[in-house]
Every structure is written in structure tokens, then in C-alpha cells.
Design an enzyme around this catalytic site. Structure first.
Site, PDB file in Angstrom:
ATOM      1  N   ARG A 112     -17.585  60.509 -28.508  1.00  0.00           N
ATOM      2  CA  ARG A 112     -18.270  61.721 -28.905  1.00  0.00           C
ATOM      3  C   ARG A 112     -17.292  62.785 -29.356  1.00  0.00           C
ATOM      4  NH1 ARG A 112     -21.840  59.572 -29.984  1.00  0.00           N
ATOM      5  NH2 ARG A 112     -24.019  59.755 -29.430  1.00  0.00           N
TER       6      ARG A 112
ATOM      7  N   ASP B 267     -13.940  58.711 -35.130  1.00  0.00           N
ATOM      8  CA  ASP B 267     -15.237  58.395 -35.750  1.00  0.00           C
ATOM      9  C   ASP B 267     -16.234  59.520 -35.489  1.00  0.00           C
ATOM     10  OD1 ASP B 267     -17.155  56.640 -37.008  1.00  0.00           O
ATOM     11  OD2 ASP B 267     -18.003  56.257 -35.017  1.00  0.00           O
TER      12      ASP B 267
ATOM     13  N   GLU C 181     -20.685  67.727 -36.708  1.00  0.00           N
ATOM     14  CA  GLU C 181     -20.957  66.671 -37.680  1.00  0.00           C
ATOM     15  C   GLU C 181     -22.081  67.117 -38.605  1.00  0.00           C
ATOM     16  OE1 GLU C 181     -21.536  62.888 -35.746  1.00  0.00           O
ATOM     17  OE2 GLU C 181     -19.649  63.054 -34.666  1.00  0.00           O
TER      18      GLU C 181
ATOM     19  N   HIS D 118     -18.836  58.810 -38.322  1.00  0.00           N
ATOM     20  CA  HIS D 118     -19.707  58.354 -37.226  1.00  0.00           C
ATOM     21  C   HIS D 118     -20.357  57.002 -37.569  1.00  0.00           C
ATOM     22  CE1 HIS D 118     -22.126  60.013 -33.595  1.00  0.00           C
ATOM     23  NE2 HIS D 118     -22.023  58.691 -33.539  1.00  0.00           N
TER      24      HIS D 118
HETATM   25  N1  LIG Z   1     -19.502  56.169 -32.400  1.00  0.00           N
HETATM   26  C1  LIG Z   1     -20.688  55.684 -32.236  1.00  0.00           C
HETATM   27  O1  LIG Z   1     -21.417  55.457 -33.188  1.00  0.00           O
HETATM   28  C2  LIG Z   1     -21.156  55.365 -30.876  1.00  0.00           C
HETATM   29  C3  LIG Z   1     -20.774  56.114 -29.815  1.00  0.00           C
HETATM   30  N2  LIG Z   1     -21.228  55.815 -28.571  1.00  0.00           N
HETATM   31  C4  LIG Z   1     -20.769  56.644 -27.459  1.00  0.00           C
HETATM   32  O2  LIG Z   1     -19.880  55.894 -26.642  1.00  0.00           O
HETATM   33  C5  LIG Z   1     -19.886  56.407 -25.324  1.00  0.00           C
HETATM   34  C6  LIG Z   1     -19.885  55.297 -24.305  1.00  0.00           C
HETATM   35  O3  LIG Z   1     -21.024  54.483 -24.440  1.00  0.00           O
HETATM   36  P1  LIG Z   1     -21.340  53.283 -23.416  1.00  0.00           P
HETATM   37  O4  LIG Z   1     -20.122  52.521 -23.136  1.00  0.00           O
HETATM   38  O5  LIG Z   1     -22.520  52.585 -23.950  1.00  0.00           O
HETATM   39  O6  LIG Z   1     -21.761  54.116 -22.156  1.00  0.00           O
HETATM   40  P2  LIG Z   1     -21.685  53.670 -20.628  1.00  0.00           P
HETATM   41  O7  LIG Z   1     -22.558  54.599 -19.907  1.00  0.00           O
HETATM   42  O8  LIG Z   1     -21.918  52.217 -20.488  1.00  0.00           O
HETATM   43  O9  LIG Z   1     -20.173  53.970 -20.248  1.00  0.00           O
HETATM   44  C7  LIG Z   1     -19.646  55.243 -20.090  1.00  0.00           C
HETATM   45  C8  LIG Z   1     -18.608  55.172 -18.994  1.00  0.00           C
HETATM   46  O10 LIG Z   1     -17.977  56.433 -18.912  1.00  0.00           O
HETATM   47  C9  LIG Z   1     -17.691  56.670 -17.548  1.00  0.00           C
HETATM   48  N3  LIG Z   1     -17.480  58.081 -17.316  1.00  0.00           N
HETATM   49  C10 LIG Z   1     -18.397  59.085 -17.215  1.00  0.00           C
HETATM   50  N4  LIG Z   1     -17.784  60.264 -17.001  1.00  0.00           N
HETATM   51  C11 LIG Z   1     -16.446  60.003 -16.980  1.00  0.00           C
HETATM   52  C12 LIG Z   1     -15.297  60.815 -16.810  1.00  0.00           C
HETATM   53  N5  LIG Z   1     -15.413  62.134 -16.611  1.00  0.00           N
HETATM   54  N6  LIG Z   1     -14.103  60.220 -16.854  1.00  0.00           N
HETATM   55  C13 LIG Z   1     -13.989  58.880 -17.047  1.00  0.00           C
HETATM   56  N7  LIG Z   1     -15.045  58.060 -17.193  1.00  0.00           N
HETATM   57  C14 LIG Z   1     -16.254  58.608 -17.173  1.00  0.00           C
HETATM   58  C15 LIG Z   1     -18.907  56.125 -16.817  1.00  0.00           C
HETATM   59  O11 LIG Z   1     -18.615  55.825 -15.484  1.00  0.00           O
HETATM   60  C16 LIG Z   1     -19.204  54.877 -17.618  1.00  0.00           C
HETATM   61  O12 LIG Z   1     -18.600  53.744 -17.042  1.00  0.00           O
HETATM   62  C17 LIG Z   1     -21.092  57.336 -25.266  1.00  0.00           C
HETATM   63  O13 LIG Z   1     -20.661  58.666 -25.406  1.00  0.00           O
HETATM   64  C18 LIG Z   1     -21.882  56.989 -26.487  1.00  0.00           C
HETATM   65  O14 LIG Z   1     -22.668  58.021 -26.942  1.00  0.00           O
HETATM   66  C19 LIG Z   1     -22.058  54.765 -28.347  1.00  0.00           C
HETATM   67  C20 LIG Z   1     -22.472  53.989 -29.378  1.00  0.00           C
HETATM   68  C21 LIG Z   1     -22.083  54.239 -30.738  1.00  0.00           C
HETATM   69  O1  LIG Z   2     -27.088  56.577 -34.449  1.00  0.00           O
HETATM   70  C1  LIG Z   2     -25.895  56.377 -34.718  1.00  0.00           C
HETATM   71  O2  LIG Z   2     -25.500  55.825 -35.737  1.00  0.00           O
HETATM   72  C2  LIG Z   2     -24.856  56.848 -33.733  1.00  0.00           C
HETATM   73  C3  LIG Z   2     -24.842  56.030 -32.516  1.00  0.00           C
HETATM   74  C4  LIG Z   2     -24.252  56.738 -31.387  1.00  0.00           C
HETATM   75  O3  LIG Z   2     -23.424  57.596 -31.513  1.00  0.00           O
HETATM   76  C5  LIG Z   2     -24.743  56.417 -30.049  1.00  0.00           C
HETATM   77  O4  LIG Z   2     -25.496  55.442 -29.923  1.00  0.00           O
HETATM   78  O5  LIG Z   2     -24.394  57.135 -29.105  1.00  0.00           O
END
Ligand SMILES: NC(=O)C1=CN([C@@H]2O[C@H](COP(=O)(O)OP(=O)(O)OC[C@H]3O[C@@H](n4cnc5c(N)ncnc54)[C@H](O)[C@@H]3O)[C@@H](O)[C@H]2O)C=CC1
Ligand SMILES: O=C(O)CCC(=O)C(=O)O
Length: 526
Positions: A230, A254, A259, A278
Site C-alpha cells: 500500500r 507499485d 493514486e 498499481h
Molecule cells: N499491489 C496490489 O495490487 C495488491 C496489494 N495488496 C496489498 O498487500 C497487502 C498484504 O496482503 P495479504 O498478504 O493478502 O494480507 P494478509 O492479511 O494475508 O497479510 C498481511 C500480514 O501483515 C501482517 N501485519 C499486520 N500489521 C503488521 C505490522 N505492523 N508489522 C508487520 N506485519 C504486520 C499481518 O500479521 C499479516 O500476516 C495488503 O495491504 C493488500 O492490500 C494485495 C493485493 C494486490
Molecule cells: O483492485 C486492484 O487492482 C488492486 C488490488 C489491491 O490493491 C488489493 O487487492 O488490495
């Protein structure tokens, strides 16, 4: 027919599912105020990261039941405001995990081998094999911040490429880290030891500006940082300074604090910076996954079924929900009943789940009981999403108790509430055919089905009293459907529960209270 607004580009597979149950309008690129202007027409809203669902939008959403985020992060939705309004917010926690992890890995390799700049240079007519000398990731140290779904996949693949993995995640067990072949360390060690740092945390108060001038100063001059989680987790100004002054070797981003990324000093940097708009979730596979996942949940909620990945109410598997459904009705009915017995300004409310209901999956029963408790005051404004928050805002102290010992019934729910009419309690259970039975009232054993109109009296158990109350009701032309007396000892205190066919006429309670031996009387409308 229900109406769904899709306000970001969503795969056709999702639109098809929504169209089975609703009229679907696709309108993308709306500003929050444009969205606020039309949202009152819709029962559901489906978004990706482009739409900002602000408090203003939620205020205007008079019919909205559900917001579906086709992705993971819900930081573009004001979830507390949605919760207060009783709107379910759902996401797709796993649909784009692989896509986002592969993007982070692609960014790491692209940074190491200068792929974007080398490609650009060749297309501009050069054949420069010296300028783009790279470095290998093999045997290098990767620091993973956030070892959740995406972080774990990145760690697994990076491990297979021969990298040493350090991880920082305060919410992950040592055992899980061991399974993944990662060493759990504190954040400082991630900063000082890593050759590559990749961020996979949600944006929260704790993670905002996690990478700042101070943390960047601790990194090796050869370190490269990747952010596919993020925007706002890295302080972009501090990152620019560190890159421009070669305090670190590179960054691949990314996601950005704002944004789309507008004017930014980061754009002026050379091959040490890779920026993508993104794209983490932008694979054909992920977009089909998240669209289907979220559209199915919107369809289910519009059909009155539970959502499997709600972020503001406990998500439950359909089979658990199927088992709980009749008990939800029981908990809600009993909550409504005890709320009326306890009177206004309820201060405390205890929910005791007994027998098999005492397991961890029955949390929704507590919510259902609170919803019932508040239904007299809030009517249709209270629902499963906002019940707990409404109770908290009213200062009601909620306690939950679980008692695995089965009493007379294998499953029962005991509720106790204290309000302006004192402390009252009720216990209920379900018969085999699913019918509700009130089996205890203010600690007196009874056995009555709930009814729209009910009359309760507290009295001395003595001859003639029931007859007198019966005749009084007859005089007021009230038809009694059933009558039960509960007592603990003969000629002691007793409770009488009457179910009646019509609302109790004005004035009759006062007359009942005048009957010698009656100490209290109250009515309930369910
Ligand atoms: N660039 C993109 O298009 C995408 C971005 N994302 C983002 O990726 C991130 C992670 O997604 P997931 O792995 O699916 O989530 P998840 O919930 O499976 O993993 C997040 C991890 O972060 C840890 N966490 C929370 N607070 C923390 C802190 N202060 N310090 C260290 N660790 C901490 C949690 O314990 C958890 O294990 C999210 O912010 C999501 O929005 C997800 C999908 C696509
Ligand atoms: O919708 C998208 O393409 C972004 C995905 C994303 O950032 C998320 O799933 O957290």
C-alpha cells in the site's frame, strides 16, 4: 429487482453473476461526490481500488446493503462508517495473492537486472551491454515485512531461488515461519541485514511511514526496497532523498500515497527506480478470481444469505451458518423479550451460550441477541453488522459466557439484562421441529412459545389469583391463547406468562397490579 453499481473495471464473470439477481449498472471514474449523488439508488456497490467510498458516500447510501471490494485492501472504504450504517463490507482475501506476490518478485528481479531500462535503451536503438550490469538474488538476504498470504508466497518462491529469508510479522508464529523456512527477526535487523526488502502489510496506523528517513538510514547502500502493498507505508520524500543520494541502491513501487501518482520527484530518478501503476492484482486469473468471489458474496447477501468474507461481521462457512440459523432466530427473539422486560437504558447485557452452542463458531448468536435487545429502540436500523457497535455507543456493557454443560435441552441460550425495570433474565431453547420455547423466566421454570403479545405477572402463588387475572382480561375483551405459571415452591413467589391474541388495552396493567398478591405486571410485543 435489486440494483448493483459497479464503479471500477470488473471482470465480466462477476457482472454475469450479479445479473442473475440484480440490475447491474457499470459507471467508472466517479469522484466521491459524484458517487454520493447516485448511491441512494443502489442496494450494492462493487469496487476495486479506484473508488473512494468516503463517509459522505456512506451517509448518502440510504439503501445500500453491501460494499464488495474485488481485492484485498479495504483502505479505500470507510469501514467504521459502513459498519455504523449496517452495511456489510466484503473482500476477496485470496483471489489475487499469487498475482501480487509474482508482481513483487518480478519487481525484485527487474531491479536486479535493470530490465525496464535495458528494454527502453534497446528500443531507442542502443545495444548497451556494459551499462546494465546486474546482480544475482541467489544467496542474498530478502527481508519480508508482513508474512501473510502474499508475503508467504514471496518467501517460498524466493527461498527456492536460493535466497536467505528474514521476516518481520508480530502476528505470525515461530512455527509458521519455520514451515516457510524464514527466520523471524525484529524490524531493525530487517533494515540492517537485508539486500532486498519487500513490504506485504496492510496500511494501518502502525504501518504508515514504516519506511522513513530513519529506517532508510539503517539500510545497506546496496539495499533495494519493493512495495507492492500500500502507498503511504513508505515516506516517498524520504525515499527520494535516499535514492538520489545513493544511500540505498534501488526501489520498485507499485503503490503510492496518492493514486494515480501525479507530480513526483521519484519519476525523475534513473534505473534505480521502477514504478508501476498499481498492477499487483492485474492478471487475467486474479481478476476472474476476485470478480467471481465478490460477485457471489453480493448475490448471496442480496438473497438474504451470509457473506463468506465479510470484514465487518464474522464470516462463517455456509454449513456452520446453516446450523446456526434457527438459533439466530432464538437469540434475537429472546434478546427482544429480555430487552423489553428490562426497560429503557439497558446498562448491562449477558449472553450465555449453553451446550453445543458454547463453541467458538457461535459468535453470531451473541450479535443476534444484541440485535434483538436493541430492536425495540432501533427497529430496522439495527442489523447484524451494526448491533455490537450500536450497543457499545449506548454504553451497554456486554458480557459473553459459554457453558458447555447441557441443561434440560442440549442447546439453550440464557440472557440477562439490567435496565430501568431492574434485572431480568430469560432462557430459551428449540424443540426438535425448530419451534422456540421459553424455558425459564426470571429464574422461574416455564414452557411457553413466544407470541406477538405477551403478559407477564409476578405474584404470590395463592388460590384465586389466576382466576382474577383471567376475568379481568375477559372484562377487557382480551382473548388468552395460552397461560403458564412458573414457581419454585408451592405458595411462594411465582411468575405467570400469558400469550394473548391482541395488544393489551390501555389501563389494564394498572387493574392487574391492584389484584391482591400481584407484585408486578408487564407486557411485551414481539
Ligand atoms: N499491489 C496490489 O495490487 C495488491 C496489494 N495488496 C496489498 O498487500 C497487502 C498484504 O496482503 P495479504 O498478504 O493478502 O494480507 P494478509 O492479511 O494475508 O497479510 C498481511 C500480514 O501483515 C501482517 N501485519 C499486520 N500489521 C503488521 C505490522 N505492523 N508489522 C508487520 N506485519 C504486520 C499481518 O500479521 C499479516 O500476516 C495488503 O495491504 C493488500 O492490500 C494485495 C493485493 C494486490
Ligand atoms: O483492485 C486492484 O487492482 C488492486 C488490488 C489491491 O490493491 C488489493 O487487492 O488490495
Amino acid at each position: 429487482m435489486a440494483k448493483v453499481l459497479v464503479s471500477d473495471p470488473i471482470d465480466e464473470a462477476g457482472i454475469k453473476i450479479l445479473s442473475q439477481v440484480a440490475q447491474v449498472d457499470v459507471k467508472t471514474g466517479l469522484s466521491p461526490s459524484e458517487l454520493a449523488g447516485i448511491i441512494s439508488d443502489y442496494d450494492a456497490l462493487m469496487i476495486r481500488s479506484g473508488t473512494q467510498v468516503t463517509e459522505e458516500v456512506i451517509e448518502a447510501a440510504t439503501h445500500l446493503k453491501i460494499i464488495g471490494r474485488a481485492g484485498v485492501g479495504v483502505d479505500n472504504v470507510n469501514v467504521p462508517a459502513a459498519t455504523r450504517k449496517g452495511i456489510v463490507v466484503v473482500n476477496s482475501p485470496e483471489g489475487n495473492t499469487i498475482a501480487a506476490a509474482e508482481h513483487a518478485l518480478a519487481m525484485m528481479l527487474s531491479l536486479s537486472r535493470h530490465i525496464p531500462d535495458a528494454n527502453q535503451s534497446l528500443k531507442e536503438g542502443r545495444w548497451d551491454r556494459k551499462k546494465f550490469m546486474g546482480s544475482e538474488v541467489y544467496k542474498k538476504t530478502l527481508g519480508v515485512v508482513g508474512l501473510g498470504k502474499i508475503g508467504s508466497h514471496v518467501a517460498t518462491v524466493a527461498k527456492a531461488m536460493g535466497m536467505k529469508i528474514l521476516a518481520y510479522d508480530p502476528f505470525i508464529s515461530q512455527e509458521r515461519a519455520n514451515q516457510l523456512g524464514c527466520t523471524l527477526v525484529d524490524l531493525d535487523l530487517i533494515f540492517t541485514e537485508s539486500d532486498y526488502i519487500t513490504l506485504h502489510v496492510p496500511k494501518t496506523k502502525e504501518t504508515a511511514n514504516l519506511i522513513n528517513a530513519e529506517s532508510l538510514a539503517k539500510m545497506k547502500p546496496t539495499a533495494r526496497i519493493i512495495n507492492c502493498s500500500r502507498g503511504g507505508i513508505i515516506d516517498e520524500d524520504a525515499l527520494y532523498e535516499a535514492l538520489a543520494n545513493e544511500k540505498i541502491a534501488g526501489a520498485a513501487l507499485d503503490v503510492f500515497a496518492t493514486e494515480p501518482l501525479g507530480e513526483s520527484s521519484l519519476k525523475s530518478l534513473g534505473s534505480n527506480v521502477i514504478l508501476t501503476p498499481h498492477l499487483g492484482a492485474s492478471t487475467a486469473e486474479a481478476q476472474v478470481n476476485v470478480a467471481i468471489d465478490v460477485a457471489e458474496q453480493i448475490r448471496d447477501v442480496l438473497l438474504g444469505l451470509p457473506a463468506r468474507s465479510a470484514v465487518n461481521i464474522p464470516g462463517l462457512s455456509p454449513d456452520v451458518m446453516e446450523k446456526l440459523r434457527p438459533y439466530m432466530r432464538l437469540a434475537e427473539t429472546l434478546g427482544n423479550l429480555v430487552g423489553q422486560l428490562a426497560g429503557d437504558r439497558v446498562e448491562s447485557f449477558n449472553v450465555t451460550l449453553q451446550g453445543d452452542l458454547a463453541d467458538n463458531n457461535s459468535q453470531p448468536l451473541v450479535v443476534a441477541a444484541i440485535k434483538g435487545l436493541l430492536s425495540k429502540a432501533l427497529r430496522e436500523r439495527v442489523n447484524y453488522v451494526n448491533a455490537a457497535i450500536e450497543a457499545k455507543e449506548r454504553g451497554i456493557h456486554i458480557t459473553e459466557t459459554r457453558d458447555t454443560t447441557a441443561k434440560d435441552y442440549s442447546n439453550s441460550i440464557y440472557l440477562e439484562a439490567t435496565g430501568t425495570k431492574g434485572t431480568h433474565s430469560v432462557t430459551g431453547a428449540l424443540l426438535n421441529d425448530g419451534e422456540i420455547r421459553i424455558i425459564n423466566l426470571d429464574n422461574y421454570p416455564v414452557n411457553v412459545p413466544p407470541n406477538n403479545y405477551m403478559l407477564f405477572t409476578l405474584h404470590r402463588d395463592m388460590p384465586g389469583i389466576i382466576g382474577k387475572i383471567g376475568s379481568l382480561l375477559g372484562n377487557f375483551n382480551v382473548n388468552i391463547a395460552s397461560m403458564q405459571v412458573g414457581r419454585k415452591i408451592v405458595r411462594g413467589d411465582a411468575v405467570m406468562v400469558l400469550t394473548i391474541d391482541d395488544p393489551l388495552p390501555e389501563g389494564i396493567l394498572g387493574e392487574i397490579l391492584k389484584v391482591p398478591g400481584v407484585t408486578d405486571a408487564y407486557t411485551v410485543t414481539l
